[in-house]
Design a protein around this motif. Structure first.
Motif, PDB file in Angstrom:
ATOM      1  N   VAL A 282      36.390  30.105  27.285  1.00  0.00           N
ATOM      2  CA  VAL A 282      37.310  29.652  28.333  1.00  0.00           C
ATOM      3  C   VAL A 282      37.536  30.769  29.336  1.00  0.00           C
ATOM      4  O   VAL A 282      37.565  30.538  30.554  1.00  0.00           O
ATOM      5  N   LEU A 283      37.685  31.984  28.827  1.00  0.00           N
ATOM      6  CA  LEU A 283      37.865  33.144  29.700  1.00  0.00           C
ATOM      7  C   LEU A 283      36.653  33.315  30.619  1.00  0.00           C
ATOM      8  O   LEU A 283      36.796  33.546  31.824  1.00  0.00           O
ATOM      9  N   GLN A 284      35.461  33.194  30.057  1.00  0.00           N
ATOM     10  CA  GLN A 284      34.226  33.321  30.845  1.00  0.00           C
ATOM     11  C   GLN A 284      34.174  32.278  31.952  1.00  0.00           C
ATOM     12  O   GLN A 284      33.844  32.579  33.101  1.00  0.00           O
ATOM     13  N   ILE A 326      45.133  35.880  29.438  1.00  0.00           N
ATOM     14  CA  ILE A 326      46.222  35.627  30.385  1.00  0.00           C
ATOM     15  C   ILE A 326      45.911  36.269  31.734  1.00  0.00           C
ATOM     16  O   ILE A 326      46.128  35.673  32.795  1.00  0.00           O
ATOM     17  N   GLY A 327      45.370  37.489  31.695  1.00  0.00           N
ATOM     18  CA  GLY A 327      45.014  38.168  32.934  1.00  0.00           C
ATOM     19  C   GLY A 327      43.918  37.461  33.705  1.00  0.00           C
ATOM     20  O   GLY A 327      43.952  37.399  34.944  1.00  0.00           O
ATOM     21  N   ALA A 328      42.941  36.920  32.981  1.00  0.00           N
ATOM     22  CA  ALA A 328      41.856  36.194  33.648  1.00  0.00           C
ATOM     23  C   ALA A 328      42.377  34.934  34.318  1.00  0.00           C
ATOM     24  O   ALA A 328      41.967  34.591  35.437  1.00  0.00           O
ATOM     25  N   MET A 329      43.265  34.201  33.648  1.00  0.00           N
ATOM     26  CA  MET A 329      43.827  32.982  34.240  1.00  0.00           C
ATOM     27  C   MET A 329      44.675  33.329  35.466  1.00  0.00           C
ATOM     28  O   MET A 329      44.577  32.681  36.512  1.00  0.00           O
ATOM     29  N   LEU A 330      45.512  34.363  35.313  1.00  0.00           N
ATOM     30  CA  LEU A 330      46.354  34.779  36.437  1.00  0.00           C
ATOM     31  C   LEU A 330      45.500  35.266  37.602  1.00  0.00           C
ATOM     32  O   LEU A 330      45.727  34.883  38.760  1.00  0.00           O
ATOM     33  N   GLY A 331      44.516  36.109  37.316  1.00  0.00           N
ATOM     34  CA  GLY A 331      43.665  36.646  38.372  1.00  0.00           C
ATOM     35  C   GLY A 331      42.862  35.573  39.069  1.00  0.00           C
ATOM     36  O   GLY A 331      42.708  35.595  40.305  1.00  0.00           O
ATOM     37  N   GLY A 350      36.043  35.803  41.050  1.00  0.00           N
ATOM     38  CA  GLY A 350      35.785  36.472  39.784  1.00  0.00           C
ATOM     39  C   GLY A 350      36.277  37.909  39.761  1.00  0.00           C
ATOM     40  O   GLY A 350      36.664  38.423  38.697  1.00  0.00           O
ATOM     41  N   ALA A 351      36.266  38.579  40.901  1.00  0.00           N
ATOM     42  CA  ALA A 351      36.742  39.959  40.963  1.00  0.00           C
ATOM     43  C   ALA A 351      38.229  40.022  40.641  1.00  0.00           C
ATOM     44  O   ALA A 351      38.691  40.942  39.943  1.00  0.00           O
ATOM     45  N   TYR A 352      38.987  39.051  41.113  1.00  0.00           N
ATOM     46  CA  TYR A 352      40.421  39.022  40.831  1.00  0.00           C
ATOM     47  C   TYR A 352      40.674  38.704  39.363  1.00  0.00           C
ATOM     48  O   TYR A 352      41.635  39.211  38.770  1.00  0.00           O
ATOM     49  N   ALA A 353      39.820  37.867  38.775  1.00  0.00           N
ATOM     50  CA  ALA A 353      39.960  37.576  37.352  1.00  0.00           C
ATOM     51  C   ALA A 353      39.747  38.831  36.524  1.00  0.00           C
ATOM     52  O   ALA A 353      40.496  39.118  35.586  1.00  0.00           O
ATOM     53  N   LEU A 354      38.716  39.601  36.872  1.00  0.00           N
ATOM     54  CA  LEU A 354      38.411  40.831  36.143  1.00  0.00           C
ATOM     55  C   LEU A 354      39.534  41.849  36.291  1.00  0.00           C
ATOM     56  O   LEU A 354      39.975  42.460  35.303  1.00  0.00           O
ATOM     57  N   VAL A 355      40.025  42.027  37.500  1.00  0.00           N
ATOM     58  CA  VAL A 355      41.124  42.968  37.735  1.00  0.00           C
ATOM     59  C   VAL A 355      42.387  42.497  37.023  1.00  0.00           C
ATOM     60  O   VAL A 355      43.133  43.295  36.443  1.00  0.00           O
ATOM     61  N   GLY A 356      42.633  41.190  37.052  1.00  0.00           N
ATOM     62  CA  GLY A 356      43.807  40.651  36.363  1.00  0.00           C
ATOM     63  C   GLY A 356      43.776  40.909  34.874  1.00  0.00           C
ATOM     64  O   GLY A 356      44.807  41.196  34.259  1.00  0.00           O
ATOM     65  N   MET A 357      42.589  40.842  34.279  1.00  0.00           N
ATOM     66  CA  MET A 357      42.454  41.114  32.848  1.00  0.00           C
ATOM     67  C   MET A 357      42.932  42.521  32.508  1.00  0.00           C
ATOM     68  O   MET A 357      43.746  42.735  31.601  1.00  0.00           O
ATOM     69  N   GLY A 358      42.427  43.499  33.240  1.00  0.00           N
ATOM     70  CA  GLY A 358      42.815  44.882  32.968  1.00  0.00           C
ATOM     71  C   GLY A 358      44.271  45.147  33.286  1.00  0.00           C
ATOM     72  O   GLY A 358      44.946  45.879  32.553  1.00  0.00           O
ATOM     73  N   LEU A 388      39.969  47.993  40.364  1.00  0.00           N
ATOM     74  CA  LEU A 388      40.445  47.913  38.988  1.00  0.00           C
ATOM     75  C   LEU A 388      41.387  49.071  38.674  1.00  0.00           C
ATOM     76  O   LEU A 388      42.469  48.887  38.109  1.00  0.00           O
ATOM     77  N   MET A 389      40.972  50.287  39.047  1.00  0.00           N
ATOM     78  CA  MET A 389      41.813  51.457  38.810  1.00  0.00           C
ATOM     79  C   MET A 389      43.136  51.348  39.574  1.00  0.00           C
ATOM     80  O   MET A 389      44.208  51.661  39.033  1.00  0.00           O
ATOM     81  N   LEU A 390      43.081  50.899  40.823  1.00  0.00           N
ATOM     82  CA  LEU A 390      44.284  50.765  41.635  1.00  0.00           C
ATOM     83  C   LEU A 390      45.268  49.789  41.002  1.00  0.00           C
ATOM     84  O   LEU A 390      46.462  50.093  40.839  1.00  0.00           O
ATOM     85  N   ALA A 391      44.776  48.621  40.629  1.00  0.00           N
ATOM     86  CA  ALA A 391      45.654  47.596  40.067  1.00  0.00           C
ATOM     87  C   ALA A 391      46.225  48.030  38.718  1.00  0.00           C
ATOM     88  O   ALA A 391      47.400  47.783  38.425  1.00  0.00           O
ATOM     89  N   ILE A 392      45.412  48.678  37.904  1.00  0.00           N
ATOM     90  CA  ILE A 392      45.870  49.081  36.571  1.00  0.00           C
ATOM     91  C   ILE A 392      46.934  50.171  36.658  1.00  0.00           C
ATOM     92  O   ILE A 392      47.934  50.141  35.927  1.00  0.00           O
ATOM     93  N   VAL A 393      46.755  51.121  37.545  1.00  0.00           N
ATOM     94  CA  VAL A 393      47.766  52.176  37.703  1.00  0.00           C
ATOM     95  C   VAL A 393      49.083  51.581  38.203  1.00  0.00           C
ATOM     96  O   VAL A 393      50.171  51.922  37.713  1.00  0.00           O
ATOM     97  N   LEU A 394      49.015  50.674  39.159  1.00  0.00           N
ATOM     98  CA  LEU A 394      50.227  50.036  39.664  1.00  0.00           C
ATOM     99  C   LEU A 394      50.875  49.160  38.599  1.00  0.00           C
ATOM    100  O   LEU A 394      52.108  49.098  38.495  1.00  0.00           O
ATOM    101  N   ALA A 395      50.054  48.490  37.796  1.00  0.00           N
ATOM    102  CA  ALA A 395      50.597  47.662  36.712  1.00  0.00           C
ATOM    103  C   ALA A 395      51.307  48.540  35.681  1.00  0.00           C
ATOM    104  O   ALA A 395      52.386  48.186  35.182  1.00  0.00           O
TER     105      ALA A 395
END
Length: 556
Positions: A282-284, A326-331, A350-358, A388-395
């Motif tokens: 489902v995530l894929q 949850i991150g993939a669905m949100l992203g 798909g890029a937002y899904a990947l970033v949302g996951m992390g 990815l690094m930007l979003a993860i640090v802010l998260a």
């Protein structure tokens, strides 16, 4: 040391085999989430309604197993390993590895909506602890072996050797050293080789290349990081809210709780069969824009509820995979939304899904290095590393502003356990710093020359002295080492006054528990630390290693 990663690698193979076997037996499919709503070929006359019974059967099997042999195998596993390292000298009972393997595999195979990272961390750590006991290593080595087992388990299970190293350092050990890093790398590489021999060298997700074509996308990814942090913290709170509700409702024997609670989980799986098991298919599909926004949000809420219910009824499994889900669905939902608003500059969904996951995992667990590395290794996708690094640090930063606890430490704090505090029964730690501190030594004026400071430091008996500025206000401390190094320097711009070397150490207050202050004392450069008044920040005493040890004689 090689025995630990070998055991963790073998344990991951056995664990994944058990998951697949129990999933086939109880659902009739290798992964029921790949064909949600399908019939079970073993009982075709039940149609899709077999999901009402699968969690009940699984609960009847793993409930008594956990309750009888290893109650710590219940839940998601990582907090128990963190506790063992922080307060129990790395000691984990050997039977935990066997019980956790069977219980988690039965839970996931029967529809439990949890992940496999928590179990494999606990399994690998138990194997490392067992090896440490057998070889009678020191406590420090025992903790390192536990971390090596965790790193090896993560590396072999997810084909992510770097992530295994950083997961163990960030979450299990909580510190960095060259020796630990070397041992963890060795363990992770060895376990990865074993895992790749069994599962192949394949990326977790197969994604197309992503590219940031417009600078505006960085702003969108940054906003996603903040939103994902809220989702991650919300998932943590919701998880324990449901667990509290299950505790309040259940009045029967604990061994029966997973089976009875499995009825509620079965109803949820009947309504939303995509929640069965870990849910990687489902995530894929979500990363490939396979769902509409409304259904993505439904899956997001459904995963939160399904995972929380699985753990609340006494299930065994991890929360890492659910946080990725949850991150993939949100992203994906976020990506579709911004794509409609900015079709020419938003970029691939798909890029937002990947970033949302992390970012959701970082918001829940506050392990930013692990989040960045593991997403890179699980997907093999380097082109999205900067967003990815930007979003993860802010998260991570946003999560820290919202709450002091992570999804792992909150479980322990709810049981009255503070990883930074003393272990139950410890003779040092329960006292306040003010009760054991010494008198404050004479301060050095910031205008004093280094030669004068060297004389005073040599006569004081302390390797560190407080420094006050011209107005008499506290400016920090200066160490004998810093003065000696400055006196040995030749350049014209070398420091000549004490004030140029003064640095504020970690803050320790008189009302602070000694256990917390010990962390600051042990990491301090000198032999002691000034104790500050909590209201005005002025030194009122001195905490040294000797004064901390005197607390032993004062302890009851």
């Amino acid at each position: 040391m090689p025995s630990t990663p070998t055991g963790a690698g073998a344990g991951s193979i056995a664990f994944r085999w058990c998951i697949k076997t129990f999933t086939r037996l109880l659902s009739g499919h290798d992964d029921y989430a790949a064909s949600p709503g399908a019939d079970n070929p073993h009982v075709p006359w039940l149609g899709p309604y077999f999901v009402l019974l699968a969690p009940v059967i699984g609960g009847l099997l793993y409930g008594p197993l956990v309750n009888r042999f290893a109650k710590e195998a219940r839940g998601h596993g990582v907090p128990e390993v963190m506790l063992a390292v922080a307060q129990r000298g790395g000691r984990i009972r050997p039977k935990v590895a066997v019980v956790k393997t069977l219980a988690s595999a039965l839970c996931i195979g029967s529809g439990g909506s949890v992940g496999r990272e928590g179990p494999i961390v606990q399994i690998g750590s138990a194997l490392g602890s067992t090896l440490g006991r057998a070889t009678k290593v020191t406590e420090g080595r025992m903790k390192l072996l536990v971390a090596c087992g965790a790193a090896g388990g993560i590396a072999a299970t997810f084909n992510a050797p770097l992530a295994g190293v950083f997961f163990a350092m960030e979450l299990i050990l909580g510190t960095f050293s060259a020796e630990a890093f070397g041992a963890l790398v060795l363990a992770s590489v060895t376990a990865s080789i074993i895992g790749r021999a069994a599962f192949g060298d394949n990326a977790f997700l197969n994604l197309p290349g992503f590219h940031v074509d417009h600078l505006a996308q960085y702003g969108l990814f940054a906003a996603l990081g903040v939103v994902a942090a809220v989702a991650g913290v919300g998932f943590s709170r919701f998880l324990y809210l449901i667990e509290d509700a299950c505790d309040w409702l259940w009045r029967g024997p604990e061994w029966l709780r997973p089976a009875v609670g499995g009825l509620a989980l079965g109803v949820l799986l009947l309504a939303l069969p995509e929640m069965y098991g870990v849910g990687y298919p489902v995530l894929q599909k979500a990363t490939e824009s396979g769902y509409a926004v409304g259904f993505l949000l439904l899956l997001l809420v459904g995963k939160m509820l399904a995972t929380s219910l699985t753990i609340g009824i006494g299930g065994s499994g991890g929360v890492f995979a659910p946080s990725l889900f949850i991150g993939a669905m949100l992203g994906s939902a976020y990506g579709i939304g911004v794509h409609h608003l900015m079709p020419h500059s938003a970029g691939a969904v798909g890029a937002y899904a990947l970033v949302g996951m992390g970012a959701v995992f970082a918001g829940a667990a506050r392990a930013p290095i692990t989040a960045v590395v593991i997403l890179f290794e699980l997907t093999g996708e380097y082109s999205i590393i900067l967003p990815l690094m930007l979003a993860i640090v802010l998260a991570t930063a946003t999560s820290r502003l919202i709450t002091r606890d992570t999804i792992y430490t909150l479980k322990l704090r709810r049981r009255g356990i503070d990883l930074e505090g003393p272990a139950p029964g410890a003779r040092i730690g329960t006292q306040q710093v003010g009760a054991v501190m010494e008198a404050l030594p004479s301060s050095l004026p910031a205008s004093a020359t280094l030669a004068d400071a060297a004389d005073l430091l040599s006569l004081s008996g302390h390797g560190t002295l407080p420094v006050v500025d011209g107005a008499g206000d506290y400016a920090g401390v200066v160490t004998a080492q810093a003065v000696a190094e400055a006196l040995a320097e030749q350049p014209e711009d070398a420091p000549t006054r004490v004030g140029q070397l003064a640095e504020p150490p970690a803050s320790v207050t008189a009302e602070q528990p000694l256990a917390q202050a010990l962390h600051a004392l042990l990491s301090a450069a000198g032999t002691g630390l000034p104790v500050l008044d909590s209201e005005h920040g002025k030194p009122v005493g001195w905490l040294s290693h000797q004064s901390a040890l005197r607390a032993v004689h004062k302890a009851p």
